[in-house]
Design a protein around this motif. Sequence first.
Motif, PDB file in Angstrom:
ATOM      1  N   TYR A 184      -0.107 -12.537  -7.974  1.00 35.68           N
ATOM      2  CA  TYR A 184      -0.969 -11.794  -7.038  1.00 35.68           C
ATOM      3  C   TYR A 184      -1.507 -12.725  -5.951  1.00 35.68           C
ATOM      4  CZ  TYR A 184      -4.753  -8.542  -5.675  1.00 35.68           C
ATOM      5  OH  TYR A 184      -5.604  -7.707  -4.990  1.00 35.68           O
ATOM      6  N   ILE A 190      -9.507   2.213  -2.802  1.00 39.20           N
ATOM      7  CA  ILE A 190      -9.776   1.795  -1.425  1.00 39.20           C
ATOM      8  C   ILE A 190      -8.946   2.629  -0.442  1.00 39.20           C
ATOM      9  CG2 ILE A 190      -9.543  -0.143   0.197  1.00 39.20           C
ATOM     10  CD1 ILE A 190     -10.167  -2.046  -2.174  1.00 39.20           C
ATOM     11  N   ASN A 208      -1.971  -0.701   2.420  1.00 38.06           N
ATOM     12  CA  ASN A 208      -3.005  -0.876   1.390  1.00 38.06           C
ATOM     13  C   ASN A 208      -2.435  -0.899  -0.029  1.00 38.06           C
ATOM     14  OD1 ASN A 208      -5.817  -0.392   0.073  1.00 38.06           O
ATOM     15  ND2 ASN A 208      -4.580   1.372  -0.559  1.00 38.06           N
ATOM     16  N   ASP A 260       1.770   7.660  -1.227  1.00 37.06           N
ATOM     17  CA  ASP A 260       1.613   7.020  -2.535  1.00 37.06           C
ATOM     18  C   ASP A 260       2.855   7.363  -3.363  1.00 37.06           C
ATOM     19  OD1 ASP A 260       0.437   5.955  -5.080  1.00 37.06           O
ATOM     20  OD2 ASP A 260      -1.419   6.003  -3.918  1.00 37.06           O
ATOM     21  N   ASP A 265       7.544   5.529  -2.406  1.00 34.76           N
ATOM     22  CA  ASP A 265       7.414   4.217  -3.020  1.00 34.76           C
ATOM     23  C   ASP A 265       7.639   3.198  -1.902  1.00 34.76           C
ATOM     24  OD1 ASP A 265       7.868   1.763  -4.239  1.00 34.76           O
ATOM     25  OD2 ASP A 265       8.760   2.677  -6.027  1.00 34.76           O
ATOM     26  N   VAL A 266       6.639   2.369  -1.637  1.00 37.22           N
ATOM     27  CA  VAL A 266       6.753   1.477  -0.471  1.00 37.22           C
ATOM     28  C   VAL A 266       7.893   0.471  -0.611  1.00 37.22           C
ATOM     29  CG1 VAL A 266       4.351   1.656   0.340  1.00 37.22           C
ATOM     30  CG2 VAL A 266       4.945  -0.094  -1.370  1.00 37.22           C
ATOM     31  N   ARG A 279      -5.938   7.005  -4.343  1.00 35.36           N
ATOM     32  CA  ARG A 279      -7.223   6.697  -4.994  1.00 35.36           C
ATOM     33  C   ARG A 279      -7.794   5.393  -4.442  1.00 35.36           C
ATOM     34  NH1 ARG A 279      -5.315   4.350 -10.923  1.00 35.36           N
ATOM     35  NH2 ARG A 279      -5.028   2.226 -10.161  1.00 35.36           N
ATOM     36  N   LYS A 334      -0.869 -12.295  -1.969  1.00 36.41           N
ATOM     37  CA  LYS A 334      -1.963 -12.012  -1.032  1.00 36.41           C
ATOM     38  C   LYS A 334      -2.158 -13.152  -0.023  1.00 36.41           C
ATOM     39  CE  LYS A 334      -3.121  -7.898  -2.508  1.00 36.41           C
ATOM     40  NZ  LYS A 334      -2.966  -6.712  -1.643  1.00 36.41           N
TER      41      LYS A 334
HETATM   42  P1  NAD Z   1      -5.838   0.993  -6.909  1.00 34.94           P
HETATM   43  O1  NAD Z   1      -4.964   0.523  -8.017  1.00 34.94           O
HETATM   44  O2  NAD Z   1      -7.017   1.838  -7.242  1.00 34.94           O
HETATM   45  O3  NAD Z   1      -4.953   1.789  -5.831  1.00 34.94           O
HETATM   46  C1  NAD Z   1      -3.709   1.316  -5.386  1.00 34.94           C
HETATM   47  C2  NAD Z   1      -2.843   2.500  -4.997  1.00 34.94           C
HETATM   48  O4  NAD Z   1      -1.576   1.970  -4.582  1.00 34.94           O
HETATM   49  C3  NAD Z   1      -2.574   3.443  -6.163  1.00 34.94           C
HETATM   50  O5  NAD Z   1      -2.833   4.775  -5.779  1.00 34.94           O
HETATM   51  C4  NAD Z   1      -1.097   3.216  -6.477  1.00 34.94           C
HETATM   52  O6  NAD Z   1      -0.431   4.367  -6.973  1.00 34.94           O
HETATM   53  C5  NAD Z   1      -0.562   2.806  -5.116  1.00 34.94           C
HETATM   54  N1  NAD Z   1       0.721   2.096  -5.247  1.00 34.94           N
HETATM   55  C6  NAD Z   1       1.054   1.130  -6.133  1.00 34.94           C
HETATM   56  N2  NAD Z   1       2.357   0.786  -5.992  1.00 34.94           N
HETATM   57  C7  NAD Z   1       2.852   1.553  -4.998  1.00 34.94           C
HETATM   58  C8  NAD Z   1       4.128   1.679  -4.395  1.00 34.94           C
HETATM   59  N3  NAD Z   1       5.161   0.946  -4.825  1.00 34.94           N
HETATM   60  N4  NAD Z   1       4.286   2.565  -3.394  1.00 34.94           N
HETATM   61  C9  NAD Z   1       3.252   3.331  -2.962  1.00 34.94           C
HETATM   62  N5  NAD Z   1       2.025   3.275  -3.502  1.00 34.94           N
HETATM   63  C10 NAD Z   1       1.812   2.390  -4.507  1.00 34.94           C
HETATM   64  O7  NAD Z   1      -6.267  -0.342  -6.125  1.00 34.94           O
HETATM   65  P2  NAD Z   1      -7.490  -0.615  -5.119  1.00 34.94           P
HETATM   66  O8  NAD Z   1      -8.531  -1.365  -5.863  1.00 34.94           O
HETATM   67  O9  NAD Z   1      -7.874   0.592  -4.383  1.00 34.94           O
HETATM   68  O10 NAD Z   1      -6.783  -1.675  -4.145  1.00 34.94           O
HETATM   69  C11 NAD Z   1      -6.226  -1.336  -2.883  1.00 34.94           C
HETATM   70  C12 NAD Z   1      -5.780  -2.621  -2.212  1.00 34.94           C
HETATM   71  O11 NAD Z   1      -6.876  -3.518  -2.110  1.00 34.94           O
HETATM   72  C13 NAD Z   1      -4.691  -3.370  -2.972  1.00 34.94           C
HETATM   73  O12 NAD Z   1      -3.794  -3.951  -2.053  1.00 34.94           O
HETATM   74  C14 NAD Z   1      -5.478  -4.438  -3.705  1.00 34.94           C
HETATM   75  O13 NAD Z   1      -4.671  -5.542  -4.030  1.00 34.94           O
HETATM   76  C15 NAD Z   1      -6.542  -4.767  -2.696  1.00 34.94           C
HETATM   77  N6  NAD Z   1      -7.768  -5.389  -3.235  1.00 34.94           N
HETATM   78  C16 NAD Z   1      -8.623  -4.713  -4.059  1.00 34.94           C
HETATM   79  C17 NAD Z   1      -9.786  -5.341  -4.504  1.00 34.94           C
HETATM   80  C18 NAD Z   1     -10.825  -4.633  -5.378  1.00 34.94           C
HETATM   81  O14 NAD Z   1     -11.860  -5.226  -5.684  1.00 34.94           O
HETATM   82  N7  NAD Z   1     -10.609  -3.397  -5.785  1.00 34.94           N
HETATM   83  C19 NAD Z   1     -10.049  -6.652  -4.141  1.00 34.94           C
HETATM   84  C20 NAD Z   1      -9.146  -7.317  -3.328  1.00 34.94           C
HETATM   85  C21 NAD Z   1      -8.022  -6.668  -2.864  1.00 34.94           C
END
Ligand code: NAD
Length: 447
Positions: A353, A220, A288, A239, A262-263, A218, A357
């Motif tokens: 976090y 990004i 990601n 995922d 699971d990463v 889901r 990051k």
């Molecule tokens: P999200 O929570 O919608 O999606 C993250 C996905 O990672 C999920 O599908 C989740 O199941 C998966 N995940 C979590 N733990 C996992 C694991 N152990 N193994 C495999 N998969 C795993 O988040 P997003 O908003 O799409 O964010 C994606 C990336 O962008 C992340 O690294 C987040 O920190 C970063 N980010 C997002 C934003 C934002 O505004 N949304 C801003 C800065 C950074």
Amino acid sequence: MSGKKGSTDLYSTLISSAPGAFLAGKMGLPQPEELRRYKAGEPALPGPVIVGGEGRLVEPIRDLLSDYEFGDDSTDKFGGLVFDATGITTIEGLKQLHDFFQPLMRKMAPCARVLVIGTTPELVKKADERIAQRALEGFSRSIAKELRRGATANLLYVSPKAKNDFTGLAAPLRFFLSAKSAYVDGQVVRVDEKTAAAPADWDKPLDGKVVLVTGAARGIGATIAEVMARDGAKVIVADVPQAGDALSEVANKIGGVALALDVTASNAAEKIAETAQRFGGLDVVVHNAGITRDKMLANMDDGRWNSVLAVNLVAPKNITEGLVANGGLKEGGRVVDVSSIAGIAGNRGQTNYGASKAGVIGMVDAEAPELAKKSITINAVAPGFIETQMTAAIPLATREVGRRLNSLLQGGQTVDVAETIAFFSSPASSAVTGNTVRVCGQSLLGA
Ligand code: NAD
């Protein structure tokens, strides 16, 4: 693209109506421009480009952009301005910037692109030249703040070792002079001297490549997978097993392969390598997957701290190292990490976090020279406020502040992050390594 799903920017919708724009103008409210984004078949820029300056790269730039439309003195609205400032070797010489840009500032089309090209200051030997080149950063970031109507400005620092037939510049030039960099503003990217072969088709730069995207069920990650597939790649989407249904949906939509993973698992790198081997081995890995477990530090238990560090920082590090050691990632491969502006600015309630990051940025810095020995590049994106289900859940007032406190006066779309990752992933980006690029519309946070 799936990024649209999370978008709830009601304000931008209202403002883009005629009465809304009229009211906003009268009341001095922010008026975000609808950003021009990539569509196959459309021109890269919203108008002709003008290339100026007298540096060592001005001719190669013209050659590398030979399929762009060039403007001249009679052009009313420029779609792009490129200034080769590598010839500026003294502080007095900086006046060239004023002389070139000042008369053109009111002649820019909406969503136009300004790109300044300099020489990497820390690689310059003469003091005056180094100072002048460093000054370009303040100039470019300030222009970015002055531009209106969705226009952006960025700076490319090119290694002094780059030859004057420098092919490594093509991919960064084309990314920054296109709708793909819609939400990348006020950024500085370092380009080294490596040459690069142009792809057979700039619209399919990843043709025949195998890409793995973690956290792709889901948000990004799902959009990254879509953009990679659009660019011609075979995409393995990974995922956690619990996200299996959503993951299969993403895989089916793009003709990709779903991998329950699971990463943080100790055998993650082996599982990835095995899966990729079925398609001839891995060319690109995009780390990601990420989680937040927010609490003020005074209330933060071990579990929240450990899980965030494990997923966001330890897992990408181990997987990259594992894939390099087991040969899973090919020579000439690409590693792309996802940081966050919270890792640059810090964020209340996010010590775990923010540390993870910022650590990702450190990882890019630390691993770039090692990976270069195998011609593998590593770069990161640091997204700002991106319209996702996660940001839609933020309380309205906080959400509005996050959205508007940037030069483009709006949140980004998931596709903006994905386009930047696709740029780093391209085989043509071999001269781009060790960078962290913010995809944040030049957010004031951490600036
Ligand atoms: P999200 O929570 O919608 O999606 C993250 C996905 O990672 C999920 O599908 C989740 O199941 C998966 N995940 C979590 N733990 C996992 C694991 N152990 N193994 C495999 N998969 C795993 O988040 P997003 O908003 O799409 O964010 C994606 C990336 O962008 C992340 O690294 C987040 O920190 C970063 N980010 C997002 C934003 C934002 O505004 N949304 C801003 C800065 C950074």
